[in-house]
Design a protein around this motif. Structure first.
Motif, PDB file in Angstrom:
ATOM      1  N   MET A 157       0.810  -1.213   0.000  1.00 12.88           N
ATOM      2  CA  MET A 157       0.000   0.000   0.000  1.00 12.88           C
ATOM      3  C   MET A 157       0.850   1.273   0.000  1.00 12.88           C
ATOM      4  SD  MET A 157      -2.890  -1.452  -0.008  1.00 12.88           S
ATOM      5  CE  MET A 157      -4.362  -0.839   0.736  1.00 12.88           C
ATOM      6  N   VAL A 158       2.167   1.131   0.090  1.00 13.75           N
ATOM      7  CA  VAL A 158       3.077   2.274   0.159  1.00 13.75           C
ATOM      8  C   VAL A 158       3.949   2.276  -1.092  1.00 13.75           C
ATOM      9  CG1 VAL A 158       4.921   3.339   1.518  1.00 13.75           C
ATOM     10  CG2 VAL A 158       3.089   2.123   2.672  1.00 13.75           C
ATOM     11  N   GLU A 159       4.368   3.464  -1.523  1.00 17.96           N
ATOM     12  CA  GLU A 159       5.219   3.589  -2.713  1.00 17.96           C
ATOM     13  C   GLU A 159       6.528   2.819  -2.542  1.00 17.96           C
ATOM     14  OE1 GLU A 159       4.537   5.168  -5.651  1.00 17.96           O
ATOM     15  OE2 GLU A 159       2.515   5.420  -4.871  1.00 17.96           O
ATOM     16  N   ALA A 160       7.184   2.559  -3.658  1.00 17.91           N
ATOM     17  CA  ALA A 160       8.329   1.648  -3.725  1.00 17.91           C
ATOM     18  C   ALA A 160       9.445   1.868  -2.702  1.00 17.91           C
ATOM     19  CB  ALA A 160       8.900   1.646  -5.128  1.00 17.91           C
ATOM     20  N   PRO A 161      10.087   3.022  -2.607  1.00 13.47           N
ATOM     21  CA  PRO A 161      11.244   3.063  -1.702  1.00 13.47           C
ATOM     22  C   PRO A 161      10.891   2.808  -0.235  1.00 13.47           C
ATOM     23  CG  PRO A 161      11.271   4.947  -3.170  1.00 13.47           C
ATOM     24  CD  PRO A 161       9.951   4.259  -3.362  1.00 13.47           C
ATOM     25  N   GLN A 162       9.761   3.319   0.229  1.00 12.17           N
ATOM     26  CA  GLN A 162       9.398   3.138   1.631  1.00 12.17           C
ATOM     27  C   GLN A 162       8.645   1.828   1.869  1.00 12.17           C
ATOM     28  OE1 GLN A 162       8.585   6.123   0.008  1.00 12.17           O
ATOM     29  NE2 GLN A 162      10.382   7.176   0.785  1.00 12.17           N
ATOM     30  N   GLY A 163       8.108   1.231   0.824  1.00 10.93           N
ATOM     31  CA  GLY A 163       7.311   0.022   0.969  1.00 10.93           C
ATOM     32  C   GLY A 163       8.116  -1.251   1.107  1.00 10.93           C
ATOM     33  N   TYR A 164       9.416  -1.160   0.885  1.00  6.25           N
ATOM     34  CA  TYR A 164      10.277  -2.335   0.968  1.00  6.25           C
ATOM     35  C   TYR A 164      11.386  -2.096   1.972  1.00  6.25           C
ATOM     36  CZ  TYR A 164       8.486  -3.028  -3.793  1.00  6.25           C
ATOM     37  OH  TYR A 164       7.695  -3.163  -4.894  1.00  6.25           O
ATOM     38  N   ARG A 165      11.738  -3.110   2.703  1.00 10.20           N
ATOM     39  CA  ARG A 165      12.968  -3.091   3.491  1.00 10.20           C
ATOM     40  C   ARG A 165      13.489  -4.517   3.476  1.00 10.20           C
ATOM     41  NH1 ARG A 165      12.661  -1.982   9.487  1.00 10.20           N
ATOM     42  NH2 ARG A 165      11.013  -0.646   8.743  1.00 10.20           N
ATOM     43  N   LEU A 166      14.751  -4.663   3.143  1.00  7.36           N
ATOM     44  CA  LEU A 166      15.315  -5.991   2.971  1.00  7.36           C
ATOM     45  C   LEU A 166      16.752  -6.000   3.464  1.00  7.36           C
ATOM     46  CD1 LEU A 166      14.082  -8.524   1.662  1.00  7.36           C
ATOM     47  CD2 LEU A 166      15.155  -7.870  -0.448  1.00  7.36           C
ATOM     48  N   LYS A 167      17.116  -7.039   4.178  1.00  4.95           N
ATOM     49  CA  LYS A 167      18.500  -7.229   4.605  1.00  4.95           C
ATOM     50  C   LYS A 167      19.198  -8.007   3.489  1.00  4.95           C
ATOM     51  CE  LYS A 167      16.897  -7.710   9.345  1.00  4.95           C
ATOM     52  NZ  LYS A 167      16.706  -8.685  10.438  1.00  4.95           N
ATOM     53  N   LEU A 168      19.784  -7.271   2.554  1.00  5.61           N
ATOM     54  CA  LEU A 168      20.352  -7.902   1.363  1.00  5.61           C
ATOM     55  C   LEU A 168      21.494  -8.859   1.686  1.00  5.61           C
ATOM     56  CD1 LEU A 168      20.251  -4.978  -1.199  1.00  5.61           C
ATOM     57  CD2 LEU A 168      18.885  -7.056  -1.208  1.00  5.61           C
ATOM     58  N   GLN A 169      22.271  -8.565   2.719  1.00  6.50           N
ATOM     59  CA  GLN A 169      23.365  -9.472   3.089  1.00  6.50           C
ATOM     60  C   GLN A 169      22.821 -10.820   3.539  1.00  6.50           C
ATOM     61  OE1 GLN A 169      25.515  -7.253   6.030  1.00  6.50           O
ATOM     62  NE2 GLN A 169      26.970  -6.463   4.516  1.00  6.50           N
ATOM     63  N   ARG A 170      21.761 -10.797   4.330  1.00  8.36           N
ATOM     64  CA  ARG A 170      21.169 -12.056   4.802  1.00  8.36           C
ATOM     65  C   ARG A 170      20.478 -12.798   3.658  1.00  8.36           C
ATOM     66  NH1 ARG A 170      23.503 -14.411   8.235  1.00  8.36           N
ATOM     67  NH2 ARG A 170      21.678 -15.637   8.730  1.00  8.36           N
ATOM     68  N   VAL A 171      19.850 -12.056   2.764  1.00 10.26           N
ATOM     69  CA  VAL A 171      19.207 -12.693   1.610  1.00 10.26           C
ATOM     70  C   VAL A 171      20.254 -13.385   0.750  1.00 10.26           C
ATOM     71  CG1 VAL A 171      17.946 -12.257  -0.526  1.00 10.26           C
ATOM     72  CG2 VAL A 171      17.216 -11.155   1.575  1.00 10.26           C
ATOM     73  N   SER A 172      21.364 -12.703   0.483  1.00  9.21           N
ATOM     74  CA  SER A 172      22.409 -13.321  -0.335  1.00  9.21           C
ATOM     75  C   SER A 172      23.016 -14.530   0.374  1.00  9.21           C
ATOM     76  CB  SER A 172      23.490 -12.309  -0.704  1.00  9.21           C
ATOM     77  OG  SER A 172      24.161 -11.859   0.438  1.00  9.21           O
ATOM     78  N   TYR A 173      23.137 -14.462   1.704  1.00 10.54           N
ATOM     79  CA  TYR A 173      23.630 -15.618   2.458  1.00 10.54           C
ATOM     80  C   TYR A 173      22.711 -16.822   2.254  1.00 10.54           C
ATOM     81  CZ  TYR A 173      24.233 -18.764   6.411  1.00 10.54           C
ATOM     82  OH  TYR A 173      24.396 -19.888   7.179  1.00 10.54           O
ATOM     83  N   TRP A 174      21.406 -16.607   2.405  1.00  6.93           N
ATOM     84  CA  TRP A 174      20.463 -17.715   2.273  1.00  6.93           C
ATOM     85  C   TRP A 174      20.388 -18.228   0.842  1.00  6.93           C
ATOM     86  CZ3 TRP A 174      19.129 -20.754   5.932  1.00  6.93           C
ATOM     87  CH2 TRP A 174      19.094 -20.295   7.237  1.00  6.93           C
ATOM     88  N   LEU A 175      20.534 -17.337  -0.127  1.00  8.37           N
ATOM     89  CA  LEU A 175      20.547 -17.793  -1.519  1.00  8.37           C
ATOM     90  C   LEU A 175      21.772 -18.668  -1.782  1.00  8.37           C
ATOM     91  CD1 LEU A 175      19.366 -14.566  -3.354  1.00  8.37           C
ATOM     92  CD2 LEU A 175      18.065 -16.670  -3.003  1.00  8.37           C
ATOM     93  N   LYS A 176      22.907 -18.308  -1.183  1.00  5.69           N
ATOM     94  CA  LYS A 176      24.114 -19.132  -1.326  1.00  5.69           C
ATOM     95  C   LYS A 176      23.951 -20.484  -0.636  1.00  5.69           C
ATOM     96  CE  LYS A 176      27.250 -15.254  -1.749  1.00  5.69           C
ATOM     97  NZ  LYS A 176      28.241 -14.414  -1.066  1.00  5.69           N
ATOM     98  N   GLN A 177      23.133 -20.522   0.418  1.00  2.40           N
ATOM     99  CA  GLN A 177      22.893 -21.774   1.129  1.00  2.40           C
ATOM    100  C   GLN A 177      21.893 -22.670   0.391  1.00  2.40           C
ATOM    101  OE1 GLN A 177      24.619 -22.720   3.875  1.00  2.40           O
ATOM    102  NE2 GLN A 177      25.741 -20.835   3.507  1.00  2.40           N
TER     103      GLN A 177
END
Length: 86
Positions: A43-63
Protein backbone atom coordinates in the motif's frame (compact mmCIF):
# COMPACT_ATOMS: atom_id res chain seq x y z
CA UNK A 1 15.58 -29.53 4.49
CA UNK A 2 14.23 -27.46 1.58
CA UNK A 3 14.42 -23.78 2.46
CA UNK A 4 12.44 -21.03 0.74
CA UNK A 5 12.27 -17.25 1.01
CA UNK A 6 8.62 -16.25 0.97
CA UNK A 7 6.02 -13.74 2.11
CA UNK A 8 4.23 -14.10 5.44
CA UNK A 9 0.98 -12.12 5.52
CA UNK A 10 0.22 -9.79 8.39
CA UNK A 11 -1.90 -6.69 8.84
CA UNK A 12 -5.61 -6.02 8.92
CA UNK A 13 -8.32 -7.10 6.56
CA UNK A 14 -8.03 -4.98 3.43
CA UNK A 15 -4.66 -3.59 4.57
CA UNK A 16 -2.07 -6.31 3.97
CA UNK A 17 1.53 -6.14 5.07
CA UNK A 18 4.03 -8.89 4.48
CA UNK A 19 7.15 -10.05 6.24
CA UNK A 20 9.79 -11.63 4.04
CA UNK A 21 10.95 -14.74 5.84
CA UNK A 22 13.23 -17.71 5.35
CA UNK A 23 11.30 -20.88 6.18
CA UNK A 24 11.24 -24.62 5.71
CA UNK A 25 9.15 -25.42 2.66
CA UNK A 26 7.08 -27.93 4.61
CA UNK A 27 5.91 -25.38 7.21
CA UNK A 28 2.64 -23.48 6.69
CA UNK A 29 2.87 -20.02 5.13
CA UNK A 30 2.09 -18.25 8.40
CA UNK A 31 3.78 -20.87 10.56
CA UNK A 32 7.30 -21.14 11.95
CA UNK A 33 10.15 -19.51 10.13
CA UNK A 34 13.92 -19.55 10.45
CA UNK A 35 14.69 -15.86 10.00
CA UNK A 36 12.94 -12.63 9.06
CA UNK A 37 14.89 -10.82 6.34
CA UNK A 38 12.61 -7.90 5.51
CA UNK A 39 9.11 -6.59 4.92
CA UNK A 40 6.90 -5.48 2.05
CA UNK A 41 3.95 -3.09 2.25
CA UNK A 42 2.03 -3.06 -1.05
CA UNK A 43 0.00 0.00 0.00
CA UNK A 44 3.08 2.27 0.16
CA UNK A 45 5.22 3.59 -2.71
CA UNK A 46 8.33 1.65 -3.73
CA UNK A 47 11.24 3.06 -1.70
CA UNK A 48 9.40 3.14 1.63
CA UNK A 49 7.31 0.02 0.97
CA UNK A 50 10.28 -2.34 0.97
CA UNK A 51 12.97 -3.09 3.49
CA UNK A 52 15.31 -5.99 2.97
CA UNK A 53 18.50 -7.23 4.61
CA UNK A 54 20.35 -7.90 1.36
CA UNK A 55 23.37 -9.47 3.09
CA UNK A 56 21.17 -12.06 4.80
CA UNK A 57 19.21 -12.69 1.61
CA UNK A 58 22.41 -13.32 -0.33
CA UNK A 59 23.63 -15.62 2.46
CA UNK A 60 20.46 -17.71 2.27
CA UNK A 61 20.55 -17.79 -1.52
CA UNK A 62 24.11 -19.13 -1.33
CA UNK A 63 22.89 -21.77 1.13
CA UNK A 64 20.37 -22.96 -1.48
CA UNK A 65 17.18 -21.17 -0.44
CA UNK A 66 14.80 -20.58 -3.32
CA UNK A 67 12.74 -17.37 -3.39
CA UNK A 68 9.14 -17.37 -4.57
CA UNK A 69 8.39 -15.42 -7.75
CA UNK A 70 7.09 -12.39 -5.84
CA UNK A 71 10.02 -12.32 -3.44
CA UNK A 72 12.43 -12.66 -6.37
CA UNK A 73 10.88 -9.55 -7.97
CA UNK A 74 11.13 -7.66 -4.66
CA UNK A 75 14.81 -8.63 -4.29
CA UNK A 76 15.53 -7.33 -7.80
CA UNK A 77 13.71 -4.04 -7.13
CA UNK A 78 15.45 -3.45 -3.82
CA UNK A 79 18.89 -4.29 -5.18
CA UNK A 80 18.26 -1.93 -8.10
CA UNK A 81 17.26 0.84 -5.67
CA UNK A 82 20.37 0.16 -3.56
CA UNK A 83 22.66 0.51 -6.57
CA UNK A 84 20.98 3.80 -7.57
CA UNK A 85 21.51 5.23 -4.08
CA UNK A 86 25.21 4.35 -4.05
Amino acid sequence: MAVVIRLRREGKKGRPQYRIVVADKRCPTNGKYIEEVGFYDPMVEAPQGYRLKLQRVSYWLKQGAKPTETVDQIIKKVSKLETKDN
